[in-house]
Every structure is written in structure tokens, then in C-alpha cells.
Design an enzyme around this catalytic site. Structure first.
Site, PDB file in Angstrom:
ATOM      1  N   SER A  68      42.989  34.086  34.439  1.00 47.55           N
ATOM      2  CA  SER A  68      44.425  33.930  34.707  1.00 47.55           C
ATOM      3  C   SER A  68      45.135  33.131  33.617  1.00 47.55           C
ATOM      4  O   SER A  68      44.513  32.376  32.862  1.00 47.55           O
ATOM      5  CB  SER A  68      44.629  33.220  36.045  1.00 47.55           C
TER       6      SER A  68
HETATM    7  N1  SAH Z   1      39.101  32.511  38.095  1.00 43.95           N
HETATM    8  C1  SAH Z   1      38.590  33.506  37.160  1.00 43.95           C
HETATM    9  C2  SAH Z   1      39.397  34.763  37.167  1.00 43.95           C
HETATM   10  C3  SAH Z   1      39.009  35.638  38.206  1.00 43.95           C
HETATM   11  S1  SAH Z   1      39.588  37.307  38.186  1.00 43.95           S
HETATM   12  C4  SAH Z   1      38.517  32.944  35.759  1.00 43.95           C
HETATM   13  O1  SAH Z   1      38.894  31.773  35.554  1.00 43.95           O
HETATM   14  O2  SAH Z   1      38.074  33.681  34.879  1.00 43.95           O
HETATM   15  C5  SAH Z   1      39.175  37.617  39.863  1.00 43.95           C
HETATM   16  C6  SAH Z   1      37.723  37.586  40.179  1.00 43.95           C
HETATM   17  O3  SAH Z   1      37.582  37.776  41.574  1.00 43.95           O
HETATM   18  C7  SAH Z   1      36.897  38.677  39.507  1.00 43.95           C
HETATM   19  O4  SAH Z   1      35.849  38.101  38.796  1.00 43.95           O
HETATM   20  C8  SAH Z   1      36.394  39.516  40.679  1.00 43.95           C
HETATM   21  O5  SAH Z   1      35.092  40.030  40.482  1.00 43.95           O
HETATM   22  C9  SAH Z   1      36.411  38.504  41.805  1.00 43.95           C
HETATM   23  N2  SAH Z   1      36.435  39.038  43.162  1.00 43.95           N
HETATM   24  C10 SAH Z   1      37.195  40.023  43.671  1.00 43.95           C
HETATM   25  N3  SAH Z   1      36.901  40.217  44.970  1.00 43.95           N
HETATM   26  C11 SAH Z   1      35.927  39.317  45.295  1.00 43.95           C
HETATM   27  C12 SAH Z   1      35.186  39.004  46.470  1.00 43.95           C
HETATM   28  N4  SAH Z   1      35.387  39.644  47.629  1.00 43.95           N
HETATM   29  N5  SAH Z   1      34.278  38.020  46.415  1.00 43.95           N
HETATM   30  C13 SAH Z   1      34.037  37.336  45.263  1.00 43.95           C
HETATM   31  N6  SAH Z   1      34.693  37.585  44.128  1.00 43.95           N
HETATM   32  C14 SAH Z   1      35.625  38.564  44.136  1.00 43.95           C
END
Ligand code: SAH
Length: 221
Positions: A68
């Protein structure tokens, strides 16, 4: 490998990011600002994007996911009202950037992602910068992580149309949950405070997140 000279330059960009993208936009929690001054974002983005690590924007991390925009991460962390003593659950480890930031602001951190490949990579990156505190898991975080519940704080970095019931249940009394809630084309950051089993909700600014995919995530996922 990043050379000494590059590291100095990244450090300069990082300090500028904190001033221009965070402080100037009203982020004032000293714990949060200090974490952003300390964690090198260039380690958490793909090699070809290292020179963009301190831009005011989300960046792709593969599999259609993004790390993000720094401001949004800072805003969510500020909404968590951390003192450094909390047990925190993070859902959506992704690159591990927010994991590294959070680990500097709490006592115990659990982080879960549904993509095993991300969890492995995040572990390596976190180890490489000496961030050994967080416990990482692969699994469906829309169901929380029951073995270590309840949590003082829960932060979700993927969007759903409402707060998953499992997450509501795994939040401790007086705990806070922060996540983007709304339709897939745009959401608001929501802060939910658990008081005597009920939730006090505050809705904050608009944002755009990838979907929370899972049993209690986006319908149909
Ligand atoms: N906070 C992260 C960005 C995450 S993008 C950073 O700093 O890089 C969103 C993330 O949520 C992705 O990695 C995706 O795989 C995860 N995600 C989506 N649905 C999910 C779920 N049900 N459980 C765990 N992770 C999930």
C-alpha cells in the site's frame, strides 16, 4: 545487493517521505513516525522498483497484489492507537513491509497471508533486516487466527463489504480493529472498538484495497 552509497540515498528519501507524505498530511503518532523512519521500504519491493520505493504510491508485489501507499499504511497504524504493549493480528502480510512497521509498535505480532509464496518471501526479507519478532502463517485470514486469539488489535490490509464475524469474535474487550470496508471499486477505512461486547464504529477516509479473498471475505470469493 544494495551499495553503501545507495543505502545513504534511500535513507535520505525515507526521511523526506516521512516529512512530506506523512507529517505534512497530519500523521502525528510518534511511534508510527519512528517506525517509518526506521524500516527500509526498498527491501520490500521488487528489484526493478527499488528506485520507486519512496514514491507516494502503492507498488506491485506480484500475484496482482500491492504494497500500500505509505500514507495509507501510516493512517491505518495511527487508527490502531498502539502503545507498544499490544498483541496484534495482521491479515494480509504481502511483502511484509507493514509487518516490519507494526513489529516496532507492539509487543507480539501475528501475521497471516493466504499466499504461501508471500509468507516465505516476507520471512526472508524480515530476517534480512533483523526483524525477527513477527510470527507468520499461511491461511485464510478472513477467519482470523483462532489459536492465538483474542487480540488487542486486528489490522486487515485487504477489503471486504463488512467486518468478518470471526474477526469480531477474536478481538479482545477494549480492542480495536482497523480495515477497509466497502464495495470493490472503493472503500473507507473503518475503526471498530469493542466495548462490552458491542462495536463503536468510526469511518475515516476513502481508500482502494485489493479484495479479502476467503470464507468470510468478499462474497463469491
Ligand atoms: N500489507 C501488505 C500489502 C498487502 S496486499 C504489504 O505491506 O505489502 C493484500 C494482501 O492480502 C495480499 O498479500 C493477499 O494475498 C492478502 N489476502 C487477501 N485475502 C486474504 C485472506 N483471506 N487471508 C490472508 N491474506 C489475504
Amino acid at each position: 545487493m544494495i551499495s553503501k552509497r545507495q543505502l545513504k540515498e534511500f535513507e535520505r528519501l525515507r526521511i523526506r517521505m516521512v516529512e512530506e507524505q506523512l507529517e505534512r498530511r497530519g500523521i502525528s503518532d510518534p511511534l508510527v513516525l519512528e517506525a517509518f523512519r526506521a524500516v527500509p521500504r526498498e527491501y520490500f519491493v521488487p528489484a526493478y522498483l527499488k528506485n520507486s520505493a519512496y514514491k507516494d504510491t502503492p507498488l506491485p508485489i506480484g500475484r496482482g497484489q500491492t504494497v500500500s501507499q505509505p500514507y495509507i499504511v501510516a493512517r491505518m497504524m495511527e487508527m490502531l492507537e498502539l502503545s507498544g504493549k499490544e498483541r496484534v493480528l495482521e491479515i494480509g502480510t504481502g511483502s511484509g513491509y507493514q509487518t516490519a512497521l507494526l513489529s516496532r509498535c507492539c509487543a507480539v505480532l501475528y501475521s497471516i497471508d493466504r499466499i504461501g509464496e508471500f509468507v516465505l518471501k516476507a520471512r526472508q526479507t524480515l530476517d534480512s533486516i533483523g526483524c525477527l519478532k513477527p510470527f507468520l502463517y499461511t491461511g485464510d485470514g478472513s477467519l482470523g487466527y483462532p489459536p492465538k486469539a483474542p487480540y488487542d488489535r486486528i489490522i486487515v490490509s485487504a477489503a471486504a463489504s463488512s467486518v468478518p464475524p470471526s474477526l469480531q469474535a477474536q478481538l479482545a474487550e477494549n480492542g480495536l480493529l482497523v480495515m477497509p470496508v466497502g464495495p470493490s471499486y472503493g472503500q473507507n477505512l473503518l475503526q471498530a472498538r469493542k466495548k462490552e461486547g458491542k462495536f463503536l464504529i468510526k469511518e475515516c477516509e476513502g481508500c482502494l484495497f485489493v479484495p479479502l479473498i476467503g470464507e468470510e471475505g468478499r462474497a463469491g470469493s
